[in-house]
Every structure is written in structure tokens, then in C-alpha cells.
Design an enzyme around this catalytic site. Structure first.
Site, short mmCIF file in Angstrom:
data_model
loop_
_atom_site.label_atom_id
_atom_site.label_comp_id
_atom_site.label_asym_id
_atom_site.label_seq_id
_atom_site.Cartn_x
_atom_site.Cartn_y
_atom_site.Cartn_z
N LYS A 15 -14.67 8.43 -3.34
CA LYS A 15 -15.81 8.60 -2.63
C LYS A 15 -16.34 10.24 -2.99
CE LYS A 15 -13.70 5.89 1.12
NZ LYS A 15 -12.68 6.29 2.20
N LYS A 30 0.99 14.66 0.41
CA LYS A 30 -0.43 14.72 0.12
C LYS A 30 -0.27 16.59 -0.18
CE LYS A 30 -2.16 11.24 2.75
NZ LYS A 30 -2.89 10.14 1.95
N THR A 81 -8.40 6.61 -1.87
CA THR A 81 -9.64 6.11 -1.99
C THR A 81 -10.79 7.29 -1.59
OG1 THR A 81 -9.51 5.55 0.39
CG2 THR A 81 -9.26 3.81 -1.62
N HIS A 87 0.99 -1.32 -0.01
CA HIS A 87 0.04 0.02 0.06
C HIS A 87 0.81 1.21 -0.03
CE1 HIS A 87 -4.02 -1.74 0.95
NE2 HIS A 87 -3.28 -2.69 1.34
N LYS A 118 -8.39 14.36 4.29
CA LYS A 118 -7.20 13.22 4.26
C LYS A 118 -6.24 13.48 5.53
CE LYS A 118 -6.18 13.76 0.03
NZ LYS A 118 -6.15 12.72 -0.85
N ARG A 119 -5.36 12.41 5.90
CA ARG A 119 -4.21 12.54 6.69
C ARG A 119 -3.43 13.60 6.29
NH1 ARG A 119 -3.87 8.56 11.10
NH2 ARG A 119 -1.82 9.76 11.48
#
Ligand code: 26W
Length: 775
Positions: A621, A515, A617, A321, A509-510
Site C-alpha cells: 500500500k 515486526k 500488505t 498466513h 502495523k500491529r
């Protein structure tokens, strides 16, 4: 359906399993250190099909179902993507009629609750079990003894080596089972088994107590209980602590003991084990399944090495992952040997045999010898163990799998090319669309009927409505209602009024450097600067919504949270622009708040440095709920673009290849970007200026990461492209009808991102098990 009912009753009666027609279905066990399941009651009601009846019944009692649902605690036994994926997989396995069960740890404390104090993240322990958990059933009679430390004595009996593990420290693993109910098939209930650590015998402690040795008695107890005390909150950083390794062996050994016990009960011997059982390891955290299964087969069942190895490799499959080097697990050999002496011996033997084979096949390839062994320079490399000891290895999006093959596991790909496959992630569309967004679900069902709930591919029928302005209008209404609901939550929670007509630009998100929440912050600062300098320079109204937790020890991520708050205060209080821009940070982003946020989003921020986000993911969504994506060519964004076409997504920035080339040739200099773009220069100076930031120097590390340390994540490099593409998104939003058409188009193409599709692929390609529904 009838078949399933029969099977249930069959399993209770005496059955001759030697008869192939009576063989129970192949069992799949999904081993994961994390299951981020969120709330379950709503899910249960919908899956069993009794939501309306229950709501009506409660109404008669003057109880509002929504209020009741809100009472349930949000089980946060995971950090982020990996844990939520595991939960979505459980649901889809049950839906598809696969006998698939989760195996994990029942942490006493789940992921910390995030509280924002003066703009800073603080962490509060998540005592989710304090009022009891209604869905779990404790099964003390199914407990297992786990053995740590001690010594291994080897004995030669009739020319066979026999291994005795002596003087070990025993810990009792007690299982708690949570039912996973299949959608529209109440006869099929799978199991999520979570293990809790307890001292083996309370008399033992009592004896110590009686001797007056109180502290030791208590410390034994707490040392044991510590194993299932807390979920490590690092989402992609290795915490090389003994306790974590203890946790990993704990749920692996407990889970495998149960699986083997059940299998033997039904089949007698373990010879055909891998035909009846698939064991999936979710990243490397459960990779000890490999040596532990070997130990059981050799030490307890008396099988020889070769046969045990074939069974093990054939039963086990592994998903990777992450390619972040700091998240690839490795453990000091000494620590391992001390804690798990027999397991270490087995790993050493796996490694020795692997090297021997390598030498025979690739005798002159030095790189292979350097990169692939399990044990190197006194460390055990878990990914190498997982790669060697499983028959299937997969990445979680096309790009990610290619990166694994070409770079991270390039040498393994030469050796085990046949093991590699790609299985793109998905999300449970019944949770994140059907349940989370009832208004949109009703509209979809009105348009195309209910078939999409069990076959997400049918969402494609929504294309019929792309020229239907009445339908598009209703889509706009639904989005507006969802935005209103979120505005109310924000107003109530933090007293900030946001305009439900504004574009909701959402980044949840985290919090992590790769990111690039920082890139988004720079964008917001730039819009602010432009608006102040020239009020007509930016059209439209915008609400920038951020949310996410930072690992408690990750200082950089924590500064980003503070930075968002500082910018939010500045902007939300600036009378000249506060009608046009708003910034909100949603505290404590978790599964439950996610379910309110996705339905309300217009624009989905998926802007990681290309090549770094394995899949994502959240992107899926958002898409299913009609948001358009602004993103880089990273992770599953690539496949979202393939699905919707480039006119219905906003892609910008360097590609993974370009980033790789820059890193290889050292051709990127962040100062060049700074000097080339006066707007950027201005923003960066604001980051460290007294007049802009109340605490002088607070964001110096952020500034330094961009300039002094040459901007590892290419934030400055992608800035101009991001601004330009954001402008295009804003223009599209202003042209409402076009936007709505794109929104509908995204929903229509989102079916492929249901975990029903992902799990079918796992079932056929990896686990070799039939889906009893629609196969
Ligand atoms: C050892 C510490 C640690 C803990 C967790 C290392 C790595 C992890 C996970 C592998 C991190 C994770 O959650 N990865 C995410 O997995 C999702 C599901 O496949 C992907 O969608 C995300 O892109 C990926 O970051």
C-alpha cells in the site's frame, strides 16, 4: 456485461440445471474468521460510478460529501493483515466477475478502539453497531441451528452405521448479508454473509423466566450470544479458549449448511459438489469445514466415506498466513470431544486413515509419523487437518512458501508436494490508491489514461515520465498536499506541529516483537543522541510516525507503545533538536486512518526479522502511494525488490537463511553487538537509566529481551546495517529529483501487487473457476 444481466434474470426463472449450458457459475466461498472491511460508502459510490453526481447533489443540499463519508463507522471485524486481505479479496472477486462470497462472524464488538492515556494503550470496546449498520440485511428465514455438546448414539441399520447426535445444545445462527458491489459493473453484486448467534427460541427463555429461574434464563441467553460477541484481539497468539472453538464451528457449520442447501436446490444431489463449489479456508480458523462437510455428506446425505472424502478434499483449499509457532492452532482433544462429539469422531477417523496410508507409503520414516498426524499427545493440530483435508495449500509470498516447504511443513511437502503453491498477496488498488489518494489518481490518469483502474499493470506506463521534470514536480506537489493533510490531522488530534517538508518515515502495523518497532525506536534514539552531541552530525529534518495496536494481553508490545511515547515527549520538547526531529504516535490505527497515512508517507518501514513476516500488505500500500521501502529481505519485500530493482529500495540486514543458521548453531550473542558498538551501548543504558526514563525500570523487560534473553529477533545484530541504510535513504531524499524518480518507479511497478492479480491466480490455480472479466 450482457451475459451477467442475463444470468441474474435467469436465476429468478425456472431453469433446467441438468442442461450444462444452464449451470450456474462455480461459486467460491471464502471462509474467514476476520473481515476488516473498513468503511463502505465511498467504495460503493466509486464502484457504481456515481461519486460525482452524488457529491453535486449533496452540495445543492449544503452537505459536504467528505463530511458525510466521515460519519460512517469503520467496520473493524479483524485484527490486521489476514482480515484486511479477506476484504480486498472480496472486492477483487466481484470486480473479476467471480461468484465469490465471504462467510464470517458478525461480531457485536469489533477490534477494540485504542486510546492512549499518558502514553499507555488502553482498550475501549468497539460498539460499531450501536447506531445500526445501514449496509446489512438480516435474513432470519435463512437461519441455521448449530449443535454443540451432547452425545452421539451409533446405530447399525442394515449393516450401515448411522449416527444420531442427541441431547445437544442448540444455537441459532442468523445471517446478515452485506453487498459487495463490483467496480464498474453494478449488475454484479456478491455477498458477505456474517452470522450472529441467538438463542434458539425466546419461548424457552420465557419458560425459565416464568418458573422464576431468572438468572438461568439470562445466563443461557448470554452464553449463546457470547459466541458472536467479540473478535479475539490476538493477532498471532493462540488463545486456546473454548469460546473461540465455539466461534470457529459456529460460522463453519452455518456457512456450510447454507451452501449445501443452495447447491441441492440447484443440482439435486451433492455428487458433483466440488465442480460447482470451492471452499477456501483463510488460515486454519475455518479448518473445521473439512470434518463438517464430511459429516454432512456421510450423516445427512448417506454417502460412503471414500466418496465423501474425495468431494471434500476436492472442494477445499487452504492458505497459511503465519509460521510463528505460537500462532499455529492446536486444541485439547478432550475439549473438542466435549464440545463437538461427532466432529471429533470424524477427525479421529481422518487421522486413522491418514496414518494407515502413511504407513503403507513411508513405512520407515519416523519423522513423518512424528510431525504429520492430526492428533498428537492429546491435542488436535489444525494445520495438519487443513493440510490433509484440502487439495491446495499456499503461502502468501515466495519466501514464505519456500519456508513452508523447507521447514514448517517439510514433512508434508514430502507427502503432498503436489498440493503446494505460492500465491503472493496483494491489495485492492482501487481502495488504497484510487479512493484513498485522489490527487495522485488524477495525476496518474492525466498521464496514462484511466485504464490502470481496471488493469493495474498499466501503471507501468508511468515509466514514460521518469525524465519529465514537470511531471515529477507535480508528483512532488501531490505528495506535499497529502503530507499537509496528515500534518493537519496530527495538529488537530494531538497538538503536535510537524513539518510537511520533513521526511515522513512511517511505521504502521500491529505492534509485535518480530515486526521490530523497537529497532526503529533505537534508530530514533541514536539520531537524537548524535544531534545533541554534535548538532551538525545529522542532516535533514525527519518526522517519525508510528501507529498500531498491541494485543491487550501482550505486555511487551504495550511497553513498546509506552516507549515510543516517552521518546516522543523527550524529543518533541527538546529545544535544541525539535526543529529537526519529531516523533508521533497515531492513536487507533485502523483502515480509515491507514487511508490517510499511506498517501502521505515518504519512507515505508518494513523491518521485520527476516523469515518472520509471511508477506505484509502494508508494504504494498505504501509502495503504490509512492513511498520508498526501507526493509529486510522478508515476506513480499523480496518481491518488491524484484519488481523495482535494488536501486529503488533500501534493503538491509540478515537474510532468513542467516538467521536460521544462527539459531541452529547458536552462534549469535547479543552482548557482542552491545560491546562492539558504543552508540548502541549508550542507547541501551538510556533505556534503563533514571535520568532518561521518568519511571525507573519501566523498560527493564525490553532491555532484558535484548541482552539477558539474547535478542530473539536480532534487533541489535541488524542495528548497524539499519542505521547505514537509513543514512542512504536520507541522502537520497535530500537529492529530491532522484527520490522522486524512485517514487514514480515504485508506483509504476506496483501493479503486480493488486489483488486483481492475486485473485486471478487463485481462480486459475486453486479454485478452477473462470473470471468473467478479461479472461
Ligand atoms: C490463533 C490466533 C491467530 C490469529 C490470527 C493466529 C494467526 C493469525 C493470523 C494468521 C495472523 C495474520 O494476520 N497474519 C498475516 O497475514 C497477512 C495476510 O496474508 C500477511 O501479510 C502477514 O504477513 C501475516 O502476518
Amino acid at each position: 456485461m450482457v451475459l451477467l444481466r442475463e444470468e441474474i434474470s435467469l436465476s429468478r426463472a425456472f431453469i433446467n440445471y441438468a442442461d450444462p449450458k444452464n449451470r450456474p457459475a462455480k461459486q467460491v466461498y471464502y471462509f474467514s474468521m476476520e473481515f476488516l472491511i473498513g468503511k463502505l460508502l465511498h467504495n460503493y459510490l466509486i464502484n457504481i460510478g456515481i461519486q460525482d453526481i452524488v457529491a453535486e447533489g449533496l452540495e445543492e443540499l449544503n452537505i459536504d460529501l467528505q463530511e458525510l463519508l466521515a460519519q460512517e463507522c469503520d467496520a473493524g471485524l479483524g485484527n490486521g493483515g489476514l482480515g484486511r486481505l479477506a476484504a480486498c479479496f472480496l472486492d477483487s472477486m466481484a470486480f473479476l466477475g467471480i461468484a465469490g462470497h465471504g462467510n464470517g462472524i458478525r461480531y457485536k464488538y469489533g477490534l477494540f478502539e485504542q486510546k492512549i492515556v499518558n502514553g499507555y494503550q488502553t482498550e475501549v470496546a468497539d460498539h460499531w453497531l450501536k447506531n445500526g449498520y445501514p449496509w446489512e440485511v438480516r435474513k432470519p428465514d435463512k437461519s441455521v441451528v448449530i449443535k454443540y455438546k451432547g452425545k452421539v448414539r451409533v446405530e447399525n441399520i442394515n449393516d450401515r452405521l448411522v449416527f444420531h447426535h442427541e441431547n445437544y445444545e442448540p444455537v441459532l445462527a442468523v445471517p446478515y448479508d452485506i453487498p459487495i458491489v463490483s467496480y464498474e459493473n453494478p449488475f454484479l453484486v456478491n455477498n458477505l454473509r456474517l452470522w450472529s448467534a441467538e438463542p434458539l427460541s425466546s419461548e424457552l427463555d420465557l419458560a425459565l423466566f416464568n418458573q422464576g429461574n431468572f438468572t438461568q434464563a439470562l445466563s443461557n441467553k448470554s452464553e449463546v450470544e457470547a459466541i458472536s460477541y467479540i473478535l479475539y484481539p490476538e493477532d498471532s497468539n493462540l488463545a486456546g479458549r473454548e469460546l473461540r472453538l465455539k466461534q470457529e464451528y459456529f460460522f463453519v457449520a452455518a456457512g456450510l449448511a447454507t451452501i449445501v442447501r443452495n447447491y441441492k436446490k440447484n443440482h439435486g444431489s451433492l455428487r458433483d459438489f466440488s465442480q460447482g463449489v470451492s471452499i477456501h479456508i483463510n488460515d486454519t480458523h475455518p479448518a473445521l469445514c473439512i470434518p463438517e462437510l464430511m459429516r454432512i455428506l456421510i450423516d445427512e446425505e448417506g454417502m460412503d466415506w471414500e466418496e465423501s472424502w474425495n468431494i471434500t478434499v476436492d472442494a477445499i483449499s487452504y492458505t497459511n498466513h503465519t509460521i510463528m509457532p505460537e500462532a499455529l492452532e492446536k486444541w485439547p482433544l478432550d475439549l473438542f470431544r466435549n464440545l463437538l462429539p461427532r466432529i471429533t469422531m470424524i477427525i479421529e477417523e481422518i487421522d486413522r486413515r491418514f496414518k494407515e496410508k502413511l504407513l503403507r507409503r513411508f513405512f520407515n520414516s519416523e519423522e513423518l509419523f512424528r510431525s504429520t498426524p492430526i492428533i498428537k499427545e492429546g491435542q488436535i493440530y489444525m494445520a495438519n487437518l487443513a493440510m490433509i483435508g484440502s487439495h491446495s495449500v499456499n503461502g502468501v509470498a515466495k519466501l514464505h512458501t519456500e519456508i513452508l516447504k523447507k521447514h514448517v511443513f517439510k514433512d508434508f511437502h514430502r507427502i503432498f508436494g503436489y498440493k503446494f503453491t505460492n500465491l503472493t498477496n496483494g491489495v485492492n488498488h482501487r481502495r488504497f490508491l484510487l479512493t484513498a489518494n485522489p490527487l495522485l489518481s488524477e495525476l496518474i490518469t492525466e498521464g496514462i489514461g484511466p485504464g490502470w483502474k481496471t488493469n493495474a499493470g498499466e501503471l507501468a506506463e508511468l515509466h514514460r515520465f521518469k525524465e519529465d521534470s514537470a511531471f515529477l514536480d507535480r508528483l512532488a506537489q501531490v505528495k506535499y498536499q497529502n503530507k499537509l493533510r496528515l500534518a493537519e490531522i496530527i495538529a488537530k488530534g494531538q497538538g503536535i506541529q510537524i513539518d510537511p517538508h520533513s521526511l515522513y518515515d512511517v511505521h504502521v502495523k500491529r505492534i509485535h516483537a518480530y515486526k521490530r518497532q523497537l529497532l526503529n525506536v533505537l534508530k530514533v534514539m541514536d539520531l537524537y543522541n548524535r544531534l545533541l552531541a554534535d548538532p551538525g552530525s545529522v542532516q535533514g529534518t525527519y518526522t517519525f510516525i508510528f501507529g498500531g495496536k498491541a494485543a491487550p494481553g501482550y505486555h511487551y508490545a504495550k511497553s513498546i507503545i509506552k516507549l515510543i511515547h516517552v521518546i516522543a515527549d523527550k524529543i518533541n520538547q527538546e529545544p535544541r533538536i525539535k526543529e529537526q526531529l519529531k516523533v508521533v504516535f497515531m492513536e487507533n490505527f485502523n483502515v480509515s486512518s491507514a487511508e490517510r497515512i499511506y498517501p502521505a508517507a515518504d519512507l515505508s518501514e518494513q523491518i521485520s526479522t527476516a523469515g518472520k513476516e509471511a508477506s505484509g500488505t502494508g508494504n504494498m500500500k505504501f509502495m503504490m502511494n509512492g513511498a520508498l521501502t526501507i526493509g529486510t529481505l522478508d515476506g513480499a519485500n523480496v518481491e518488491i525488490r524484484e519488481a523495482v530493482g535494488e536501486d529503488h529500495i533500501f534493503i538491509f540486514g540478515l537474510t532468513a537463511e542467516e538467521i536460521l543458521a544462527h539459531n541452529l548453531n547458536r552462534t549469535y550473542r547479543s552482548w557482542d553487538e552491545y560491546h562492539a558498538n558504543p552508540r548502541l551501548e549508550n542507547i541501551l543504558e538510556q533505556l534503563i537509566s533514571k535520568q532518561f526514563m521518568e519511571n525507573d525500570g519501566e523498560f527493564r523487560t525490553v532491555y532484558d529481551s535484548l541482552l539477558l534473553y539474547n535478542d530473539e529477533f536480532f534487533v541489535l545484530k541488524d542495528f548497524a546495517a539499519y542505521m547505514k541504510t537509513f543514512g542512504e535513504a536520507a541522502d537520497r531524499y535530500a537529492a529530491q529529483e532522484q527520490w522522486l524518480r524512485s517514487s514514480l518507479h515504485n508506483i509504476a511497478e506496483s501493479g503486480v501487487f493488486s489483488t486483481d492479480r492475486t485473485i486471478r491466480e487463485y481462480a486459475h490455480q486453486v479454485w478452477r473457476v473462470r473470471c468473467r472479466r478479461m479472461d
